[in-house]
Design an enzyme around this catalytic site. Structure first.
Site, mmCIF file in Angstrom:
data_model
loop_
_atom_site.group_PDB
_atom_site.id
_atom_site.type_symbol
_atom_site.label_atom_id
_atom_site.label_comp_id
_atom_site.label_asym_id
_atom_site.label_seq_id
_atom_site.Cartn_x
_atom_site.Cartn_y
_atom_site.Cartn_z
ATOM 1 N N ASP A 95 57.014 45.400 39.555
ATOM 2 C CA ASP A 95 55.693 45.133 40.133
ATOM 3 C C ASP A 95 55.678 43.754 40.789
ATOM 4 O O ASP A 95 56.264 42.809 40.251
ATOM 5 C CB ASP A 95 54.617 45.137 39.018
ATOM 6 C CG ASP A 95 54.528 46.488 38.303
ATOM 7 O OD1 ASP A 95 54.810 47.511 38.952
ATOM 8 O OD2 ASP A 95 54.235 46.490 37.092
ATOM 9 N N ASP B 12 48.719 36.576 37.423
ATOM 10 C CA ASP B 12 49.580 37.122 36.360
ATOM 11 C C ASP B 12 50.285 35.979 35.631
ATOM 12 O O ASP B 12 50.316 35.909 34.407
ATOM 13 C CB ASP B 12 50.675 38.031 36.952
ATOM 14 C CG ASP B 12 50.212 39.421 37.338
ATOM 15 O OD1 ASP B 12 50.624 39.909 38.408
ATOM 16 O OD2 ASP B 12 49.436 40.007 36.559
ATOM 17 N N GLU C 101 54.704 41.753 29.429
ATOM 18 C CA GLU C 101 55.146 42.470 30.624
ATOM 19 C C GLU C 101 55.824 41.517 31.592
ATOM 20 O O GLU C 101 56.712 41.891 32.335
ATOM 21 C CB GLU C 101 53.961 43.141 31.328
ATOM 22 C CG GLU C 101 54.394 43.888 32.582
ATOM 23 C CD GLU C 101 53.235 44.343 33.457
ATOM 24 O OE1 GLU C 101 52.317 43.552 33.686
ATOM 25 O OE2 GLU C 101 53.281 45.492 33.905
ATOM 26 N N GLU C 102 55.394 40.237 31.568
ATOM 27 C CA GLU C 102 55.886 39.275 32.562
ATOM 28 C C GLU C 102 57.213 38.634 32.173
ATOM 29 O O GLU C 102 57.756 37.837 32.953
ATOM 30 C CB GLU C 102 54.825 38.179 32.778
ATOM 31 C CG GLU C 102 53.470 38.679 33.257
ATOM 32 C CD GLU C 102 53.568 39.490 34.556
ATOM 33 O OE1 GLU C 102 52.780 40.436 34.715
ATOM 34 O OE2 GLU C 102 54.465 39.215 35.387
ATOM 35 N N ASP D 135 50.157 42.848 27.751
ATOM 36 C CA ASP D 135 50.151 42.883 29.205
ATOM 37 C C ASP D 135 49.064 41.881 29.589
ATOM 38 O O ASP D 135 47.885 42.206 29.503
ATOM 39 C CB ASP D 135 49.831 44.308 29.701
ATOM 40 C CG ASP D 135 49.854 44.378 31.226
ATOM 41 O OD1 ASP D 135 49.675 45.488 31.773
ATOM 42 O OD2 ASP D 135 50.011 43.317 31.873
ATOM 43 N N LEU E 129 47.802 40.612 32.252
ATOM 44 C CA LEU E 129 46.827 40.978 33.272
ATOM 45 C C LEU E 129 47.180 42.354 33.808
ATOM 46 O O LEU E 129 48.051 42.525 34.656
ATOM 47 C CB LEU E 129 46.793 39.940 34.399
ATOM 48 C CG LEU E 129 45.439 39.764 35.084
ATOM 49 C CD1 LEU E 129 44.329 39.438 34.083
ATOM 50 C CD2 LEU E 129 45.507 38.645 36.117
ATOM 51 N N ASP E 130 46.489 43.353 33.269
ATOM 52 C CA ASP E 130 46.775 44.747 33.626
ATOM 53 C C ASP E 130 45.956 45.129 34.873
ATOM 54 O O ASP E 130 44.775 44.825 34.954
ATOM 55 C CB ASP E 130 46.367 45.625 32.447
ATOM 56 C CG ASP E 130 46.424 47.094 32.791
ATOM 57 O OD1 ASP E 130 47.540 47.588 33.053
ATOM 58 O OD2 ASP E 130 45.357 47.734 32.840
ATOM 59 N N GLU F 136 51.385 48.583 26.726
ATOM 60 C CA GLU F 136 50.268 49.288 27.372
ATOM 61 C C GLU F 136 49.896 50.526 26.547
ATOM 62 O O GLU F 136 48.789 50.650 26.043
ATOM 63 C CB GLU F 136 50.649 49.693 28.809
ATOM 64 C CG GLU F 136 50.764 48.519 29.769
ATOM 65 C CD GLU F 136 51.137 48.933 31.192
ATOM 66 O OE1 GLU F 136 52.083 49.706 31.366
ATOM 67 O OE2 GLU F 136 50.445 48.488 32.138
HETATM 68 P P1 P6P Z 1 49.565 53.490 40.134
HETATM 69 C C1 P6P Z 1 48.607 48.819 36.582
HETATM 70 O O1 P6P Z 1 49.761 48.372 37.304
HETATM 71 C C2 P6P Z 1 49.067 49.960 35.702
HETATM 72 O O2 P6P Z 1 50.055 49.506 34.826
HETATM 73 C C3 P6P Z 1 47.885 50.558 34.955
HETATM 74 O O3 P6P Z 1 46.928 49.627 34.586
HETATM 75 C C4 P6P Z 1 47.327 51.564 35.953
HETATM 76 O O4 P6P Z 1 46.648 52.640 35.318
HETATM 77 C C5 P6P Z 1 48.589 52.051 36.677
HETATM 78 O O5 P6P Z 1 49.584 51.023 36.516
HETATM 79 C C6 P6P Z 1 48.353 52.266 38.152
HETATM 80 O O6 P6P Z 1 49.569 52.757 38.702
HETATM 81 O O7 P6P Z 1 50.993 54.002 40.290
HETATM 82 O O8 P6P Z 1 48.571 54.628 40.061
HETATM 83 O O9 P6P Z 1 49.173 52.438 41.135
#
Ligand code: P6P
Length: 287
Positions: free
Chosen positions: A16, A22, A45-46, A68, A70-71, A227
């Site tokens: 990502d 983040d 995650e980072e 995580d 900053l999700d 997550e």
């Molecule tokens: P996509 C955010 O990066 C994440 O980890 C989750 O919070 C979110 O539901 C999903 O990935 C979004 O992924 O592939 O749909 O953009």
């Protein structure tokens, strides 16, 4: 204006784009936790590897934190909700030494606490220590989180489904058929690319969240340790169900690496049960 928006320029452990916020969030949580004296290590995650925190001889650090920080950070620059996800385990290694990888590679069923913070129209801390789920809203005037949602119970059903419809043609047949079923039932699609936000809606209005495996993510995209496990813990504590798309209970999935991914379906008990019937009917066993 603080130069805190936009990409930082690197990618994280799972490819990502890392946003500046983040990095700021990750560093802030690590610094704060390192002063607690209760935490011996952090998996984030980072960070590719876990972080071993210095031992405070006066305090025997007995916990590890997975997070995580900053999700959903792709939402930052467009001012859409993001969240923090965290889980807390008892360490397994001796308290007078450094933490070990075995402290982190624990099933979700070993969690002693988990929660999330949702940075939305208000800032909400939702967590459980194994006896139900409570929500606390930040009151900026006093800088404290105040109890605002006591004993959150997820509705047993609902009419929202939350999935990235753009991947529909890349899902397995059983997932496509279940998503067709959601459309047939006129469920409303709500998906904003931040798992915390999408699950938070389901906690209060009912619904089902799905991130199935795809050709791009054959083992699923979402990270099991920081997550899926914490969110599944909260969902179960609120009366919901959390499974992999192969119908294994998320909390029981064996974890062998920090950034291991999994497919995940979670939400209202009756809706997940309905989805199970589609997997059993259209899944590989019956194809
Ligand atoms: P996509 C955010 O990066 C994440 O980890 C989750 O919070 C979110 O539901 C999903 O990935 C979004 O992924 O592939 O749909 O953009």
């Amino acid at each position: 204006m603080v130069n805190i928006l936009g990409v930082e320029g690197s990618t994280n452990s799972t490819g990502d784009d890392v946003q500046k916020l983040d990095v700021f969030a990750n560093e802030t949580f690590i610094e704060t936790l390192s002063f607690s004296g209760e935490v011996c290590g952090i998996a984030s995650e980072e960070n590719l590897d876990f972080i071993d925190l210095p031992i405070d001889p006066l305090k025997k650090a007995t916990y590890i934190v997975v997070m995580d920080p900053l999700d959903g950070s792709s939402n930052i620059d467009v001012n859409v909700s993001v969240g923090t996800i965290f889980g807390i385990y008892k360490r397994k290694s001796p308290e007078d030494g450094p933490c070990q990888i075995s402290d982190f590679l624990q099933k979700g069923s070993n969690l002693v606490a988990a929660g999330y913070v949702l940075y939305g129209t208000s800032t909400l801390l939702v967590y459980s220590t194994g006896d139900g789920v409570n929500g606390f809203t930040l009151d900026p005037s006093i800088g404290e989180f105040c109890l605002s949602h006591r004993n959150i119970q997820m509705p047993t059903s609902g009419n929202y489904y939350s999935v990235n419809q753009g991947y529909y043609l890349k899902f397995d047949l059983e997932m496509m058929r279940y998503i067709d079923h959601c459309s047939d039932l006129n469920y409303r699609l709500r998906y904003i690319g931040s798992m915390v936000s999408d699950i938070h809606r389901i906690m209060f209005q009912g619904g089902i969240f799905l991130y199935p495996n795809t050709r791009k993510y054959p083992k699923g995209k979402l990270r099991l340790l920081y997550e899926c496990f914490p969110m599944a813990y909260i969902v179960e504590q609120a009366g919901g169900t959390a499974l992999t798309c192969k119908l294994e209970r998320i909390m029981d999935v064996e974890i062998n690496s920090l950034h291991q991914t999994s497919s995940i379906v979670m939400g209202s008990k009756a809706m997940v049960q309905d989805m199970k019937e589609f997997v059993e009917k259209y899944g590989p066993v019956n194809q």
